[in-house]
Design a protein around this motif. Structure first.
Motif, PDB file in Angstrom:
ATOM      1  N   VAL A  76       0.824  -1.205   0.000  1.00 52.00           N
ATOM      2  CA  VAL A  76       0.000   0.000   0.000  1.00 52.00           C
ATOM      3  C   VAL A  76       0.859   1.256   0.000  1.00 52.00           C
ATOM      4  O   VAL A  76       0.574   2.224  -0.707  1.00 52.00           O
ATOM      5  CB  VAL A  76      -0.935   0.017   1.233  1.00 52.00           C
ATOM      6  CG1 VAL A  76      -1.748   1.310   1.271  1.00 52.00           C
ATOM      7  CG2 VAL A  76      -1.849  -1.190   1.224  1.00 52.00           C
ATOM      8  N   ASN A  77       1.921   1.223   0.789  1.00 46.49           N
ATOM      9  CA  ASN A  77       2.727   2.429   1.021  1.00 46.49           C
ATOM     10  C   ASN A  77       4.142   2.249   0.487  1.00 46.49           C
ATOM     11  O   ASN A  77       5.108   2.142   1.245  1.00 46.49           O
ATOM     12  CB  ASN A  77       2.754   2.750   2.519  1.00 46.49           C
ATOM     13  CG  ASN A  77       1.388   3.103   3.064  1.00 46.49           C
ATOM     14  OD1 ASN A  77       0.736   4.014   2.567  1.00 46.49           O
ATOM     15  ND2 ASN A  77       0.938   2.365   4.070  1.00 46.49           N
ATOM     16  N   ASN A  78       4.246   2.215  -0.828  1.00 47.88           N
ATOM     17  CA  ASN A  78       5.550   2.124  -1.481  1.00 47.88           C
ATOM     18  C   ASN A  78       5.901   3.490  -2.059  1.00 47.88           C
ATOM     19  O   ASN A  78       5.086   4.103  -2.751  1.00 47.88           O
ATOM     20  CB  ASN A  78       5.509   1.084  -2.596  1.00 47.88           C
ATOM     21  CG  ASN A  78       6.827   0.984  -3.334  1.00 47.88           C
ATOM     22  OD1 ASN A  78       7.873   0.748  -2.736  1.00 47.88           O
ATOM     23  ND2 ASN A  78       6.792   1.179  -4.646  1.00 47.88           N
ATOM     24  N   TYR A  79       7.118   3.949  -1.774  1.00 47.99           N
ATOM     25  CA  TYR A  79       7.508   5.300  -2.171  1.00 47.99           C
ATOM     26  C   TYR A  79       8.691   5.288  -3.129  1.00 47.99           C
ATOM     27  O   TYR A  79       9.645   4.531  -2.957  1.00 47.99           O
ATOM     28  CB  TYR A  79       7.873   6.138  -0.937  1.00 47.99           C
ATOM     29  CG  TYR A  79       6.666   6.520  -0.121  1.00 47.99           C
ATOM     30  CD1 TYR A  79       5.995   7.717  -0.350  1.00 47.99           C
ATOM     31  CD2 TYR A  79       6.166   5.660   0.854  1.00 47.99           C
ATOM     32  CE1 TYR A  79       4.866   8.057   0.380  1.00 47.99           C
ATOM     33  CE2 TYR A  79       5.035   5.986   1.584  1.00 47.99           C
ATOM     34  CZ  TYR A  79       4.393   7.186   1.346  1.00 47.99           C
ATOM     35  OH  TYR A  79       3.268   7.516   2.056  1.00 47.99           O
ATOM     36  N   SER A  80       8.591   6.142  -4.113  1.00 46.57           N
ATOM     37  CA  SER A  80       9.751   6.443  -4.936  1.00 46.57           C
ATOM     38  C   SER A  80      10.727   7.267  -4.107  1.00 46.57           C
ATOM     39  O   SER A  80      10.347   7.883  -3.105  1.00 46.57           O
ATOM     40  CB  SER A  80       9.321   7.228  -6.174  1.00 46.57           C
ATOM     41  OG  SER A  80      10.440   7.674  -6.903  1.00 46.57           O
ATOM     42  N   THR A  81      11.975   7.298  -4.526  1.00 46.19           N
ATOM     43  CA  THR A  81      12.949   8.141  -3.837  1.00 46.19           C
ATOM     44  C   THR A  81      12.946   9.562  -4.374  1.00 46.19           C
ATOM     45  O   THR A  81      13.468  10.470  -3.730  1.00 46.19           O
ATOM     46  CB  THR A  81      14.366   7.567  -3.993  1.00 46.19           C
ATOM     47  OG1 THR A  81      14.653   7.419  -5.396  1.00 46.19           O
ATOM     48  CG2 THR A  81      14.474   6.211  -3.313  1.00 46.19           C
ATOM     49  N   ALA A  82      12.345   9.756  -5.554  1.00 46.82           N
ATOM     50  CA  ALA A  82      12.344  11.076  -6.186  1.00 46.82           C
ATOM     51  C   ALA A  82      11.259  11.113  -7.256  1.00 46.82           C
ATOM     52  O   ALA A  82      10.912  10.079  -7.830  1.00 46.82           O
ATOM     53  CB  ALA A  82      13.707  11.375  -6.812  1.00 46.82           C
ATOM     54  N   PRO A  83      10.735  12.293  -7.573  1.00 51.23           N
ATOM     55  CA  PRO A  83       9.672  12.398  -8.573  1.00 51.23           C
ATOM     56  C   PRO A  83      10.182  12.596  -9.998  1.00 51.23           C
ATOM     57  O   PRO A  83       9.468  13.143 -10.839  1.00 51.23           O
ATOM     58  CB  PRO A  83       8.886  13.623  -8.093  1.00 51.23           C
ATOM     59  CG  PRO A  83       9.934  14.503  -7.498  1.00 51.23           C
ATOM     60  CD  PRO A  83      10.937  13.580  -6.862  1.00 51.23           C
ATOM     61  N   VAL A 346       5.163  10.841  -5.514  1.00 47.36           N
ATOM     62  CA  VAL A 346       6.162   9.888  -5.014  1.00 47.36           C
ATOM     63  C   VAL A 346       5.582   8.575  -4.495  1.00 47.36           C
ATOM     64  O   VAL A 346       6.346   7.646  -4.203  1.00 47.36           O
ATOM     65  CB  VAL A 346       7.041  10.524  -3.909  1.00 47.36           C
ATOM     66  CG1 VAL A 346       7.862  11.674  -4.472  1.00 47.36           C
ATOM     67  CG2 VAL A 346       6.200  10.963  -2.717  1.00 47.36           C
ATOM     68  N   GLN A 347       4.275   8.449  -4.371  1.00 45.81           N
ATOM     69  CA  GLN A 347       3.699   7.179  -3.913  1.00 45.81           C
ATOM     70  C   GLN A 347       3.310   6.362  -5.137  1.00 45.81           C
ATOM     71  O   GLN A 347       2.457   6.769  -5.926  1.00 45.81           O
ATOM     72  CB  GLN A 347       2.487   7.413  -3.010  1.00 45.81           C
ATOM     73  CG  GLN A 347       2.059   6.170  -2.259  1.00 45.81           C
ATOM     74  CD  GLN A 347       1.077   6.464  -1.138  1.00 45.81           C
ATOM     75  OE1 GLN A 347       0.624   7.598  -0.974  1.00 45.81           O
ATOM     76  NE2 GLN A 347       0.746   5.455  -0.357  1.00 45.81           N
TER      77      GLN A 347
END
Length: 482
Positions: A76-83, A346-347
């Motif tokens: 559910v809560n996976n984030y990129s390190t940068a946009p 970023v998500q």
């Protein structure tokens, strides 16, 4: 368009049986003793924010992508390190935060959005490559990436990549390139279409044939195949067959239709000045994007079909994710990506399925794209990615507890004025030219209520951690360049 859906509830309803990881001790009975002999297929859809997919509570019809979630694990809560792509893809392939590779003594760009590029009259991708390469924003040839490690194990490692930045910046070392559509024989094209159902209806579909051919052809050797799709990145020009559920009133559009769907100048213009879109235009642009997402989903379905036809689905780990999201005016009248660190940029989705991985499994723990390669390396028994920023979350895929203390850091190269940190459901966005913002992601996932002024001690604590992280990166960067 409803921006206030309770996304986690939608996810739970869609997936069905939910195995909550927090405190869960159940282990799958079919967890493989060894993953030797299994394949890896990794699909990256460029610029895909998580919250538009059905299984994340979104509006796009994505039965194939979300079908993978039912057969595996959804984060559910996976984030990129940068946009932005070149930073996030660096983290994907190396397991490190991308600023580790930025040589600060080689001409840092100016502080404003894209100013460093515009000052040099860069108006094309080759010009951007030049600045990035001169900034050493690339993988060092001395690093051993997953592709190289799996090649040493006897895997056939191939890529069908539409992300030119990854190729130019040495992020694909160890991969061999699949042949292009133009090099496929007509008989082979007909065979691919007959077995999977794909039809060449756009460039995005044409670019999928070699990938499908690879999945249909591999049967006697273990393989790792990467497919990086450019869609749903702009231009927003989905195939015509997806454009049937919205009766466009062109009288409410203040610009020519191509401006919204095919004109790359809209993006460049937006980085120089804000674009003011009325509500109808906002909905129209978002609708075009959602249709692109649905076309991505259809192609994912063809990939699954190819694996089924070749009797490889039960022997293959499938990873589906994205490099960053996309904004549609949720904050500060900002569109596209690369200018902020809010969740819409970023998500990103992360779904992993394969032998022994829990099915119908939802993980709410926060993880990052920087953790992906360490996880896949451990999954496939590769002894690498030990001294990187990312931390494997393999136990979560098997229903076991994750003992790692996870903190997500966020970077933004284009401006060099914004950075971020996520810890214990709190997200801090630090600006160079104004006060930091603080959000409680558990209560305010859309980041509408800045609580920094009422939590000064927490702001100070997170700013300190962010500074310590930057210092650690700088020390390691010195080892690389000086």
């Amino acid at each position: 368009m409803n921006k206030n859906k309770p996304q986690l509830l939608f996810i739970i309803l869609f997936v069905g049986t939910v195995i909550l990881i927090s405190g869960c001790q159940n282990k799958p009975e079919n967890k493989p003793v060894s993953t030797d002999g299994y394949n890896l297929v990794m699909i990256v859809a460029d610029t895909l924010r998580a919250d538009v997919l059905e299984c994340y509570g979104g509006e796009a019809k994505t039965p194939n992508i979300c079908g993978l979630a039912k057969q595996g694990t959804l984060f559910v809560n996976n984030y990129s390190t940068a946009p932005v792509t070149w930073m996030s893809s660096l983290s994907i392939f190396t397991g490190n935060y991308s600023n580790l590779y930025y040589d600060t003594k080689i001409g840092r760009p100016a502080s404003g959005p894209f100013e460093g590029l515009m000052d040099k009259r860069v108006d094309s991708l080759p010009g951007i490559y030049d600045i990035l390469l001169r900034s050493h924003y690339k993988v060092q040839s001395s690093e051993k990436l997953l592709a190289e490690s799996l090649t040493e194990k006897g895997y056939k490692v191939m890529h069908d990549n539409e992300n030119l930045l990854a190729e130019k910046l040495n992020q694909l070392q160890g991969f061999e390139k699949l042949k292009s559509y133009d090099n496929l024989k007509k008989s082979k094209i007909a065979e691919i279409e007959a077995l999977t159902g794909i039809k060449n209806i756009s460039s995005g579909y044409e670019n999928f044939y070699s990938f499908l051919d690879n999945l249909l052809s591999n049967e006697k050797v273990n393989f790792f195949t990467l497919k990086w799709m450019l869609d749903p990145h702009t231009e927003y020009s989905p195939p015509q067959k997806f454009l049937t559920d919205f009766d466009v009133d062109f009288n409410q559009l203040t610009r020519e239709p191509n401006f919204y769907s095919e004109d790359f100048g809209m993006i460049l213009k937006h980085y120089i000045e804000d674009i003011n879109l009325n509500n109808y235009e906002q909905n129209y642009v978002k609708w075009l994007y959602l249709k692109e997402v649905e076309s991505v989903d259809e192609r994912v379905g063809y990939a699954i079909k190819a694996l089924e036809e070749n009797n490889l689905l039960d022997k293959t780990f499938i990873v589906f994710t994205s490099d960053h999201g996309e904004a549609f005016g949720e904050h500060q009248n900002i569109y596209f990506h690369g200018r902020t660190l809010y969740n819409e940029q970023v998500q990103v989705p992360l779904i992993i399925s394969g032998p022994g991985i829990l099915k119908d499994n939802i993980i709410t723990s926060r993880v990052s794209l920087v953790d992906l390669m360490p996880t896949l390396a451990e999954l496939l028994g590769v002894d690498s990615f030990k001294d990187v920023d990312g931390k494997s979350y393999l136990p979560l895929l098997y229903g076991e507890e994750d003992d790692e203390e996870r903190v997500q850091y966020l970077e933004l190269w284009l401006t060099q004025t914004v950075s971020g940190i996520i810890e214990n459901n709190f997200k801090l966005i630090k600006f160079a030219n104004k006060d930091s913002e603080l959000y409680d992601l558990e209560r305010d996932s859309q980041e509408l209520s800045n609580i920094a002024s009422s939590n000064p001690e927490l702001v100070e604590q997170l700013e300190k951690k962010l500074l310590e992280h930057d210092r650690e990166i700088e020390i390691r960067r010195q080892e690389i360049y000086y």
